[in-house]
Design a protein around this motif. Sequence first.
Motif, PDB file in Angstrom:
ATOM      1  N   VAL A 336      -9.278  23.020  -8.686  1.00 61.47           N
ATOM      2  CA  VAL A 336      -8.299  22.531  -9.672  1.00 61.47           C
ATOM      3  C   VAL A 336      -6.864  22.756  -9.176  1.00 61.47           C
ATOM      4  N   VAL A 337      -6.594  23.945  -8.650  1.00 63.37           N
ATOM      5  CA  VAL A 337      -5.191  24.239  -8.278  1.00 63.37           C
ATOM      6  C   VAL A 337      -4.724  23.414  -7.075  1.00 63.37           C
ATOM      7  N   LYS A 338      -5.678  22.835  -6.337  1.00 60.95           N
ATOM      8  CA  LYS A 338      -5.275  22.020  -5.181  1.00 60.95           C
ATOM      9  C   LYS A 338      -4.833  20.611  -5.595  1.00 60.95           C
ATOM     10  N   THR A 339      -5.144  20.222  -6.824  1.00 57.95           N
ATOM     11  CA  THR A 339      -4.980  18.803  -7.171  1.00 57.95           C
ATOM     12  C   THR A 339      -3.548  18.447  -7.573  1.00 57.95           C
ATOM     13  N   ARG A 340      -3.258  17.160  -7.449  1.00 55.47           N
ATOM     14  CA  ARG A 340      -1.959  16.634  -7.857  1.00 55.47           C
ATOM     15  C   ARG A 340      -1.779  16.755  -9.372  1.00 55.47           C
ATOM     16  N   ARG A 341      -2.885  16.542 -10.109  1.00 53.95           N
ATOM     17  CA  ARG A 341      -2.769  16.623 -11.571  1.00 53.95           C
ATOM     18  C   ARG A 341      -2.298  18.015 -11.979  1.00 53.95           C
ATOM     19  N   PHE A 342      -2.809  19.024 -11.280  1.00 50.70           N
ATOM     20  CA  PHE A 342      -2.464  20.401 -11.639  1.00 50.70           C
ATOM     21  C   PHE A 342      -0.962  20.657 -11.486  1.00 50.70           C
ATOM     22  N   VAL A 343      -0.360  20.045 -10.457  1.00 49.44           N
ATOM     23  CA  VAL A 343       1.088  20.271 -10.285  1.00 49.44           C
ATOM     24  C   VAL A 343       1.911  19.217 -11.014  1.00 49.44           C
ATOM     25  N   GLY A 344       1.248  18.463 -11.899  1.00 49.75           N
ATOM     26  CA  GLY A 344       1.982  17.550 -12.777  1.00 49.75           C
ATOM     27  C   GLY A 344       2.394  16.245 -12.120  1.00 49.75           C
ATOM     28  N   TYR A 345       1.665  15.789 -11.107  1.00 50.63           N
ATOM     29  CA  TYR A 345       2.017  14.539 -10.437  1.00 50.63           C
ATOM     30  C   TYR A 345       1.929  13.384 -11.432  1.00 50.63           C
ATOM     31  N   ALA A 346       2.959  12.561 -11.476  1.00 48.50           N
ATOM     32  CA  ALA A 346       2.957  11.432 -12.422  1.00 48.50           C
ATOM     33  C   ALA A 346       2.398  10.205 -11.728  1.00 48.50           C
ATOM     34  N   TYR A 347       1.157   9.900 -11.998  1.00 52.45           N
ATOM     35  CA  TYR A 347       0.565   8.729 -11.335  1.00 52.45           C
ATOM     36  C   TYR A 347       1.024   7.455 -12.046  1.00 52.45           C
ATOM     37  N   ASN A 348       1.083   6.350 -11.254  1.00 50.02           N
ATOM     38  CA  ASN A 348       1.776   5.178 -11.780  1.00 50.02           C
ATOM     39  C   ASN A 348       0.860   4.003 -12.119  1.00 50.02           C
ATOM     40  N   ASN A 349      -0.427   4.127 -11.829  1.00 45.65           N
ATOM     41  CA  ASN A 349      -1.369   3.026 -12.084  1.00 45.65           C
ATOM     42  C   ASN A 349      -0.973   1.735 -11.370  1.00 45.65           C
ATOM     43  N   GLN A 350      -0.237   1.856 -10.281  1.00 50.18           N
ATOM     44  CA  GLN A 350       0.188   0.636  -9.579  1.00 50.18           C
ATOM     45  C   GLN A 350      -0.018   0.749  -8.077  1.00 50.18           C
ATOM     46  N   PRO A 351      -1.275   0.822  -7.653  1.00 52.78           N
ATOM     47  CA  PRO A 351      -1.497   0.894  -6.209  1.00 52.78           C
ATOM     48  C   PRO A 351      -1.034  -0.383  -5.525  1.00 52.78           C
ATOM     49  N   ASP A 352      -0.755  -0.278  -4.248  1.00 45.01           N
ATOM     50  CA  ASP A 352      -0.264  -1.434  -3.501  1.00 45.01           C
ATOM     51  C   ASP A 352      -1.456  -2.285  -3.051  1.00 45.01           C
ATOM     52  N   LEU A 353      -1.956  -3.102  -3.981  1.00 45.23           N
ATOM     53  CA  LEU A 353      -3.174  -3.874  -3.705  1.00 45.23           C
ATOM     54  C   LEU A 353      -2.939  -4.935  -2.632  1.00 45.23           C
ATOM     55  N   VAL A 354      -1.728  -5.397  -2.508  1.00 46.01           N
ATOM     56  CA  VAL A 354      -1.432  -6.424  -1.496  1.00 46.01           C
ATOM     57  C   VAL A 354      -1.531  -5.803  -0.100  1.00 46.01           C
ATOM     58  N   LYS A 355      -0.916  -4.640   0.057  1.00 43.81           N
ATOM     59  CA  LYS A 355      -0.985  -3.941   1.355  1.00 43.81           C
ATOM     60  C   LYS A 355      -2.444  -3.607   1.695  1.00 43.81           C
ATOM     61  N   HIS A 356      -3.191  -3.158   0.689  1.00 41.73           N
ATOM     62  CA  HIS A 356      -4.565  -2.730   0.959  1.00 41.73           C
ATOM     63  C   HIS A 356      -5.498  -3.903   1.248  1.00 41.73           C
ATOM     64  N   ALA A 357      -5.152  -5.077   0.723  1.00 38.92           N
ATOM     65  CA  ALA A 357      -5.948  -6.269   1.052  1.00 38.92           C
ATOM     66  C   ALA A 357      -5.835  -6.543   2.558  1.00 38.92           C
ATOM     67  N   GLN A 358      -4.670  -6.289   3.103  1.00 40.94           N
ATOM     68  CA  GLN A 358      -4.486  -6.468   4.551  1.00 40.94           C
ATOM     69  C   GLN A 358      -5.299  -5.428   5.328  1.00 40.94           C
ATOM     70  N   VAL A 359      -5.294  -4.195   4.828  1.00 39.64           N
ATOM     71  CA  VAL A 359      -6.048  -3.125   5.500  1.00 39.64           C
ATOM     72  C   VAL A 359      -7.529  -3.496   5.533  1.00 39.64           C
ATOM     73  N   THR A 360      -8.046  -3.958   4.395  1.00 45.02           N
ATOM     74  CA  THR A 360      -9.479  -4.270   4.347  1.00 45.02           C
ATOM     75  C   THR A 360      -9.785  -5.498   5.200  1.00 45.02           C
ATOM     76  N   ARG A 361      -8.882  -6.464   5.219  1.00 44.65           N
ATOM     77  CA  ARG A 361      -9.117  -7.678   6.019  1.00 44.65           C
ATOM     78  C   ARG A 361      -9.236  -7.330   7.514  1.00 44.65           C
ATOM     79  N   GLN A 362      -8.349  -6.450   7.977  1.00 44.90           N
ATOM     80  CA  GLN A 362      -8.395  -6.083   9.400  1.00 44.90           C
ATOM     81  C   GLN A 362      -9.589  -5.194   9.725  1.00 44.90           C
ATOM     82  N   ALA A 363      -9.837  -4.222   8.844  1.00 44.68           N
ATOM     83  CA  ALA A 363     -10.964  -3.313   9.095  1.00 44.68           C
ATOM     84  C   ALA A 363     -12.261  -4.107   9.114  1.00 44.68           C
ATOM     85  N   ALA A 364     -12.375  -5.076   8.201  1.00 44.76           N
ATOM     86  CA  ALA A 364     -13.580  -5.893   8.109  1.00 44.76           C
ATOM     87  C   ALA A 364     -13.807  -6.660   9.403  1.00 44.76           C
ATOM     88  N   ALA A 365     -12.754  -7.196   9.952  1.00 44.11           N
ATOM     89  CA  ALA A 365     -12.895  -7.961  11.191  1.00 44.11           C
ATOM     90  C   ALA A 365     -13.347  -7.033  12.321  1.00 44.11           C
TER      91      ALA A 365
END
Length: 781
Positions: A336-365
Amino acid sequence: MKSLLLTCAALICSGALMAQKAPQLRADNIEDVLKAMTLEEKANLVVGVGMGGFSDKPVIGSTASIVPGAAGTTKPIPQLGIPAIVLADGPAGVRINTQRQFDHHYYYATHFPIGTSLSSTWNLQLVQQVGNAMGEEDRDYGVEVQLAPALGLMRNPLCGRNFEYYSEDPVLSGNIAAAYVKGVQDLGIGTSIKHFAFNNQETQRMGNDVHVSQRAARELYLKNFQICVEKAQPWTVMSSYNLVNGTMTSERRDLLTTILRDEWGFKGLVMTDWFGGMDPVRRGKKADRVANIIAGNDLIEPGTEQDSKEIVAAVNSGKLDIKYLDTCVRRVLELVVKTRRFVGYAYNNQPDLVKHAQVTRQAAAEGTVLLLNKHMLPLTNVKHVALYGNASYDLIAGGTGSGNVNRAYTISLVEGMRNAGCHVDETVINQYSPYLDEYYKKNPKPGPLDLRALVLPEEMELDVTPEQVAQNDVAIVTLSRVSGEGKDRTESHYNLTQKERDLLQKVCKAYHQAGKKVVVVLNVGGVMETASWKDLPDAILLPWQCGQEIGNSIADLLMGVSTPSGKLPMSWPIDINDDPSTKNFPAHTVGYDIDTFNRDASKDVNVKNVGYTNYEEDIYVGYRYYDTFKKPVSYPFGYGLSYTTFSYKDLKLTDKGNRILVNITITNTGNRAGKEVAEVYVSAPRGTVEKPEQELKAFAKTRILQPNEHETLTMEVKKADLASFVTSQSAWMVDAGIYTFKVGTSSRDIKESASLKVKAMKHKVHNVLAPQVKLNVLTQK
Ligand code: BGC
C-alpha cells in the motif's frame, strides 16, 4: 444531569485521545500501525474485495466506487490511514469498464498485442516500452497493481490461455516478463506475475492436480518465474488455481516461501487468483484460508466475510500463530505505501490513447512472424486486393476472459488495406457482409467479461469469380481462431476445417491460374496445423492477435512499410499428436466438455487430464523434445523470415570468470532494412543426468540495419545457468566439460558455433515439491 454531562465529556475526551493515539500509516511506521491493529482489522486486510457474480457467497464490497470494472481492491481501514488500492487486469492492457453511472464519458483502454505476440518480438526494449505504455494507462485510470504479465509455460499447444503466455522456453518467457515488469514498475505501478505456477491447462483449472517431477518443475515451470523475479522484482505474484503434486499452490509454503522468497529473494506480496484456493474436485470448493496464510499467500482475492471470520477464529483457537498473519499484513501494508494512491496522486482518467495506438501498431508489426514467402511479399505495385475468409472482415484483437481489454475499436483488414492506399474488392465484401450480419444476429458476440470463447461462423461457400481474379492484383485469405480463459482448445480447433481447406484451395487455384499470388494471414492466438496446406499459398503471415491496430499492422507488413522480424516463441508441430504432452492433455479426454463453474467437479477426481495431469514428457517440452528426439516439425522454435537476409560471423566466446560473453556480428546482406534476432543455444557435455540436445541460454535483437550495415551483439550467459537440476542431490549441477555455443536463427538453423571448457559447479537448494505418485517419465534411454 451534571454527572451525565461529566460522563459524556469524559467519553469524548477518551475518544479523542484514542483517535490521537491511532497511528496513521506512513512508509516508515508500518510496525506501529501493525501493533495498533485489532485481530479483526488484520483478518480484514488480508481478505480483498472484488467483482461479484462468480462466488457462492457474496464478496465483500465492490470496486465500483473506485475504478469500475477493475478486478479488485484491498480493503481500506480509514481509522489507520490505510486506503484501498486497485488491482486490474491484465496482460494486453488495462481491463476496466468503459461506462460509469451518471457519466457520459467512455473509459477505453488500449488493447495491446497479446503475450504471444509480444514474446514473438524477442525485443526486450520494445516489450519494456509496451509495459511502460500500459503502466501509463494504469496510472491515469487510478490502478495500482496490474494483474500481469502472464508467463505460464506453453506445455502443450492447446492450452486455452497460451495466448496470454509467452513461450515454451523459460529463458525467453522469463526475460520478456522481466522487461514488461520493468516497463510498468518504472512508473510506480505494481505488477502481479501469474499464475504461479503450473497453470498449463484450463480444463478443471481450479482442481487439476499437476503431477510433475522436481527436475521439470525447476528447469522449466519455475525457471521463467525465477528469471523474472531475480531480474525485475515484481511487486506481487499471483498464485495459481491448480494443485501441484497433491497440494494447492496457494497452500504450499515450500513454493510461496521457501522457493520464491528464501531461494529467489522475492520481496513482495503473494495474492490468490480470483476465488482461488477452492479445489472443487477434492474439497467441494472449501478454501483453507489458514493454510493460505501459513504458506505466505498474503492476500485472498477476493474473499468473503467468512474467510476473515475463519482467520480470526483460527488465531483465537491457537490453530494459526499470529506471527503468520502479521507477516501477511505487513506485506499488504508494504504494498500500500508504495502506491501512487497512498501518496495522493491525482489521476486524470485521460491516458494518451493516440500515442499508445502507435505503440501497439509498431509492437504488433514487430511481433508478426513471416512463415513463408515465395517471392510474394512485400507487395509491390499492388493497388487492388480481394479479401477472403470471415476474419478479413472481423479481425480478432485478442483472446477472451480476463486478458481481454475494453478497447474503443479494432481496425479491420479492410480499413487497414484502405489506409495503405489499396482498393478492396467490393464484390467480395458484398458476399461476406450479409452472411456475417445474419450470423451475428443469431449468435451475438459474448461480452468482454464472458469467459467462453467467441465462436466464429464457419467459412461460407463462396464464389471466387473470374471478375474478382481479373480485377485484383493479389488475394488475401485470413484464417482465425479465438481462444480464451476457462476452456482449452481441441484437436479440431488446431486443424483447419474442411470449409477452410476448400476456401484456400479455391482461392489459390483461381488466382494461380491467372498467374496471381495468394497470402494467408493467420489471426490466431496459438499454434495451428500448417504442414498439410502450407504448399498452397505463396506467403503466410502470422500477426497473431496483435491488438486494436491489427488491420493497420498487417497492412504495414504486407505493403513493406515494416519488415517482419518476429520469431516463433514455440514449436509448430506437424501433427498435434507429435507433441509428447498431447497424450496427457485434455484434448484427449474424449467427450469431456468442461464447464468450470457449473459442473459437479467431484466426479472428476480420477479423470485423467482433468482431475489430475501427469507431466510424463518431463523436461522434453517443445523444442527440447523435437530437437533431442530428431522429430520433424512444421516450423521450428525461433523461426521467422524477413524481407531481407542476414549473415552471421565472428562468433566469439569470452570467459569472464563466472560468466561467458557471447559476441556475434550480424550484417544485413539483402536490399531492404530489417532487424534480426540472434538465438544462443548451448549443448552441454554428457554428465550426471541426461540432457536435451540444446537449450536457449541467451538472445538479442539488432537495431534496424540498413543494407550492408552490421551490428555486433554481445550477450551474457552465467556459468551457473548451464546447470541441470539433479533431483537425487537437490542441486543445480554444472558438469565439467566442453560446452558448445550455437548461434542461430531458429533452433534448427544454426549459423555459427564455438566451444568452451567449463569447470564443475554445484548449488544445493531445498528438496521440496516431490511428486506423490510415480511418474513414467520420457527419457532418451
Ligand atoms: C484469472 C486471472 C485474473 C483474475 C482477475 C482470474 O479468473 O485467472 O488471470 O487476473 O481472474 O480478473
